[in-house]
Design a protein around this motif. Structure first.
Motif, PDB file in Angstrom:
ATOM      1  N   VAL A   1       0.806  -1.233   0.000  1.00 47.69           N
ATOM      2  CA  VAL A   1       0.000   0.000   0.000  1.00 47.69           C
ATOM      3  C   VAL A   1       0.833   1.274   0.000  1.00 47.69           C
ATOM      4  CG1 VAL A   1      -1.887  -1.183   1.175  1.00 47.69           C
ATOM      5  CG2 VAL A   1      -0.222   0.097   2.525  1.00 47.69           C
ATOM      6  N   GLY A   2       2.119   1.169   0.327  1.00 47.89           N
ATOM      7  CA  GLY A   2       2.966   2.352   0.436  1.00 47.89           C
ATOM      8  C   GLY A   2       2.999   2.872   1.863  1.00 47.89           C
ATOM      9  N   PRO A   3       4.170   3.270   2.360  1.00 51.81           N
ATOM     10  CA  PRO A   3       4.272   3.780   3.733  1.00 51.81           C
ATOM     11  C   PRO A   3       3.372   4.975   4.015  1.00 51.81           C
ATOM     12  CG  PRO A   3       6.453   3.404   2.787  1.00 51.81           C
ATOM     13  CD  PRO A   3       5.466   3.264   1.671  1.00 51.81           C
ATOM     14  N   ASP A   4       3.078   5.758   2.981  1.00 47.96           N
ATOM     15  CA  ASP A   4       2.247   6.946   3.165  1.00 47.96           C
ATOM     16  C   ASP A   4       0.792   6.614   3.448  1.00 47.96           C
ATOM     17  OD1 ASP A   4       2.119   5.983   0.477  1.00 47.96           O
ATOM     18  OD2 ASP A   4       1.143   7.851  -0.130  1.00 47.96           O
ATOM     19  N   LYS A   5       0.435   5.327   3.356  1.00 49.77           N
ATOM     20  CA  LYS A   5      -0.936   4.898   3.643  1.00 49.77           C
ATOM     21  C   LYS A   5      -1.035   4.100   4.942  1.00 49.77           C
ATOM     22  CE  LYS A   5      -2.760   6.516  -0.176  1.00 49.77           C
ATOM     23  NZ  LYS A   5      -3.723   7.630  -0.128  1.00 49.77           N
ATOM     24  N   VAL A   6       0.068   4.020   5.677  1.00 48.49           N
ATOM     25  CA  VAL A   6       0.119   3.182   6.878  1.00 48.49           C
ATOM     26  C   VAL A   6       0.169   4.039   8.141  1.00 48.49           C
ATOM     27  CG1 VAL A   6       1.467   1.466   8.159  1.00 48.49           C
ATOM     28  CG2 VAL A   6       1.274   1.305   5.662  1.00 48.49           C
ATOM     29  N   VAL A   7      -0.680   3.689   9.102  1.00 49.43           N
ATOM     30  CA  VAL A   7      -0.615   4.240  10.453  1.00 49.43           C
ATOM     31  C   VAL A   7      -0.260   3.089  11.386  1.00 49.43           C
ATOM     32  CG1 VAL A   7      -1.906   5.300  12.344  1.00 49.43           C
ATOM     33  CG2 VAL A   7      -2.308   6.053   9.998  1.00 49.43           C
ATOM     34  N   LEU A   8       0.816   3.230  12.128  1.00 48.37           N
ATOM     35  CA  LEU A   8       1.205   2.188  13.078  1.00 48.37           C
ATOM     36  C   LEU A   8       0.623   2.523  14.449  1.00 48.37           C
ATOM     37  CD1 LEU A   8       4.923   1.423  12.138  1.00 48.37           C
ATOM     38  CD2 LEU A   8       2.880   0.064  11.656  1.00 48.37           C
TER      39      LEU A   8
ATOM     40  N   GLU B   1      13.241   6.131  20.525  1.00 53.29           N
ATOM     41  CA  GLU B   1      14.028   5.245  19.677  1.00 53.29           C
ATOM     42  C   GLU B   1      13.138   4.303  18.873  1.00 53.29           C
ATOM     43  OE1 GLU B   1      16.439   7.071  22.617  1.00 53.29           O
ATOM     44  OE2 GLU B   1      14.690   5.771  22.944  1.00 53.29           O
ATOM     45  N   LEU B   2      12.031   3.861  19.469  1.00 50.59           N
ATOM     46  CA  LEU B   2      11.096   2.998  18.737  1.00 50.59           C
ATOM     47  C   LEU B   2      10.463   3.770  17.581  1.00 50.59           C
ATOM     48  CD1 LEU B   2       9.545   0.326  18.445  1.00 50.59           C
ATOM     49  CD2 LEU B   2       7.827   1.252  20.011  1.00 50.59           C
ATOM     50  N   PHE B   3      10.044   4.999  17.833  1.00 47.46           N
ATOM     51  CA  PHE B   3       9.477   5.818  16.762  1.00 47.46           C
ATOM     52  C   PHE B   3      10.495   6.019  15.642  1.00 47.46           C
ATOM     53  CE2 PHE B   3       6.994   7.542  20.483  1.00 47.46           C
ATOM     54  CZ  PHE B   3       5.809   6.918  20.141  1.00 47.46           C
ATOM     55  N   GLU B   4      11.729   6.226  16.026  1.00 48.97           N
ATOM     56  CA  GLU B   4      12.786   6.448  15.041  1.00 48.97           C
ATOM     57  C   GLU B   4      12.957   5.227  14.151  1.00 48.97           C
ATOM     58  OE1 GLU B   4      15.345   8.966  13.231  1.00 48.97           O
ATOM     59  OE2 GLU B   4      14.361   9.474  15.130  1.00 48.97           O
ATOM     60  N   LYS B   5      12.898   4.032  14.733  1.00 46.50           N
ATOM     61  CA  LYS B   5      13.063   2.795  13.961  1.00 46.50           C
ATOM     62  C   LYS B   5      11.931   2.581  12.970  1.00 46.50           C
ATOM     63  CE  LYS B   5      13.478  -0.317  17.223  1.00 46.50           C
ATOM     64  NZ  LYS B   5      13.697  -1.654  17.856  1.00 46.50           N
ATOM     65  N   LEU B   6      10.732   2.994  13.344  1.00 46.43           N
ATOM     66  CA  LEU B   6       9.549   2.704  12.541  1.00 46.43           C
ATOM     67  C   LEU B   6       9.157   3.837  11.601  1.00 46.43           C
ATOM     68  CD1 LEU B   6       7.388   1.040  15.329  1.00 46.43           C
ATOM     69  CD2 LEU B   6       8.655  -0.116  13.515  1.00 46.43           C
ATOM     70  N   ASP B   7       9.796   4.968  11.764  1.00 47.39           N
ATOM     71  CA  ASP B   7       9.409   6.183  11.051  1.00 47.39           C
ATOM     72  C   ASP B   7       9.259   6.004   9.544  1.00 47.39           C
ATOM     73  OD1 ASP B   7      10.398   8.882   9.645  1.00 47.39           O
ATOM     74  OD2 ASP B   7       9.479   9.409  11.565  1.00 47.39           O
ATOM     75  N   LYS B   8      10.191   5.321   8.926  1.00 46.28           N
ATOM     76  CA  LYS B   8      10.194   5.228   7.461  1.00 46.28           C
ATOM     77  C   LYS B   8       9.123   4.290   6.904  1.00 46.28           C
ATOM     78  CE  LYS B   8      13.811   1.672   7.274  1.00 46.28           C
ATOM     79  NZ  LYS B   8      15.169   1.352   6.774  1.00 46.28           N
ATOM     80  N   TYR B   9       8.474   3.527   7.784  1.00 48.00           N
ATOM     81  CA  TYR B   9       7.487   2.556   7.323  1.00 48.00           C
ATOM     82  C   TYR B   9       6.053   3.070   7.395  1.00 48.00           C
ATOM     83  CZ  TYR B   9      11.338  -0.770   7.788  1.00 48.00           C
ATOM     84  OH  TYR B   9      12.545  -1.430   7.668  1.00 48.00           O
ATOM     85  N   CYS B  10       5.847   4.289   7.888  1.00 45.02           N
ATOM     86  CA  CYS B  10       4.477   4.753   8.090  1.00 45.02           C
ATOM     87  C   CYS B  10       4.360   6.254   7.896  1.00 45.02           C
ATOM     88  CB  CYS B  10       3.977   4.364   9.476  1.00 45.02           C
ATOM     89  SG  CYS B  10       4.845   5.209  10.828  1.00 45.02           S
ATOM     90  N   ASP B  11       3.139   6.710   7.851  1.00 42.76           N
ATOM     91  CA  ASP B  11       2.845   8.128   7.711  1.00 42.76           C
ATOM     92  C   ASP B  11       2.521   8.765   9.052  1.00 42.76           C
ATOM     93  OD1 ASP B  11       2.485  10.406   5.983  1.00 42.76           O
ATOM     94  OD2 ASP B  11       0.336  10.251   6.348  1.00 42.76           O
ATOM     95  N   GLU B  12       1.954   7.971   9.955  1.00 43.60           N
ATOM     96  CA  GLU B  12       1.586   8.469  11.279  1.00 43.60           C
ATOM     97  C   GLU B  12       1.724   7.356  12.311  1.00 43.60           C
ATOM     98  OE1 GLU B  12      -1.993  11.547   9.893  1.00 43.60           O
ATOM     99  OE2 GLU B  12      -2.410   9.942  11.307  1.00 43.60           O
TER     100      GLU B  12
END
Length: 211
Positions: free
Chosen positions: A131-138, A167-178
């Motif tokens: 779906v693209g990272p820009d469509k993902v909310v974790l 640090e967790l947000f930093e690790k996941l940042d590139k995989y989601c939009d929010e």
């Protein structure tokens, strides 16, 4: 500050439940509020009021007998207010595109990514590819254990090994939009905000659009 509405759907009905009170098969929960009004009606109200970025949460698990009725309500709400609301609950790489095609701006994901107690990067990458990272909310909704907060899954009842930190947000940042974060210990209990958790979230120095 931006107000974001929410439509929680359980057993095919719109309601607010007490955080973490869903039983094992997600068929029952402690309720704060339930209405006979449809999810579609609430979506139309949010459209009339110009509220965007809200989320629809399907509280029944995928294997629940009531899931299809809950899903039906969610899809009707998305159709009533397309390109304005997010949707979550049982989302994975196989069904995410269906909800986006139905009008969701994003899919909200927890258990598919935080699988068996830790981040499953294979699942996360598959979802981002589909779906693209820009469509993902974790969804990093969490509960307190000792002095720390840990991401919880399975109806907010199973602790993972993942501690909520910058640090967790930093690790996941590139995989989601929010990121979506509920303080589950206070969710639905009219207990106010968890100031310690808010300070943790505020300490993240990444892209501020993520919260």
């Amino acid at each position: 500050m931006k107000f974001r509405p929410c439509i929680d759907i359980h057993n095919g009905a719109v309601k607010q439940i007490v955080g973490g009170s869903l039983n094992k098969d997600s068929s029952s929960a402690l309720e704060n509020f339930a209405t006979k009004q449809s999810a579609k009606r609430y979506a139309k109200k949010y459209k009339k009021d110009g509220l965007t970025g809200g989320h629809i949460i399907m509280l029944n698990s995928l294997d629940s007998p009531a899931y299809e009725e809950t899903k039906k309500q969610a899809l009707k709400a998305l159709k009533a207010y397309p390109d304005a609301l997010q949707v979550g609950g049982g989302i994975n790489n196989r069904n995410a595109s269906e909800f986006l095609r139905a009008g969701a701006t994003h899919v909200i994901v927890t258990s598919y990514v935080f699988f068996e107690g830790r981040i499953n990067y294979d699942h996360l990458k598959k979802l981002a590819e589909v779906v693209g990272p820009d469509k993902v909310v974790l969804d990093l909704s969490c509960r307190k254990l000792g002095d720390d907060y840990y991401v919880v899954t399975d109806r907010w009842q199973t602790f993972t090994e993942e501690k909520v930190t910058p640090e967790l947000f930093e690790k996941l940042d590139k995989y989601c939009d929010e990121f979506l974060v509920h303080g589950v210990d206070r969710e639905g209990k009219r207990a106010g905000m968890d100031e310690k958790l808010v300070k943790i979230l505020a300490s993240y120095n990444g892209c501020r659009r993520h919260f």
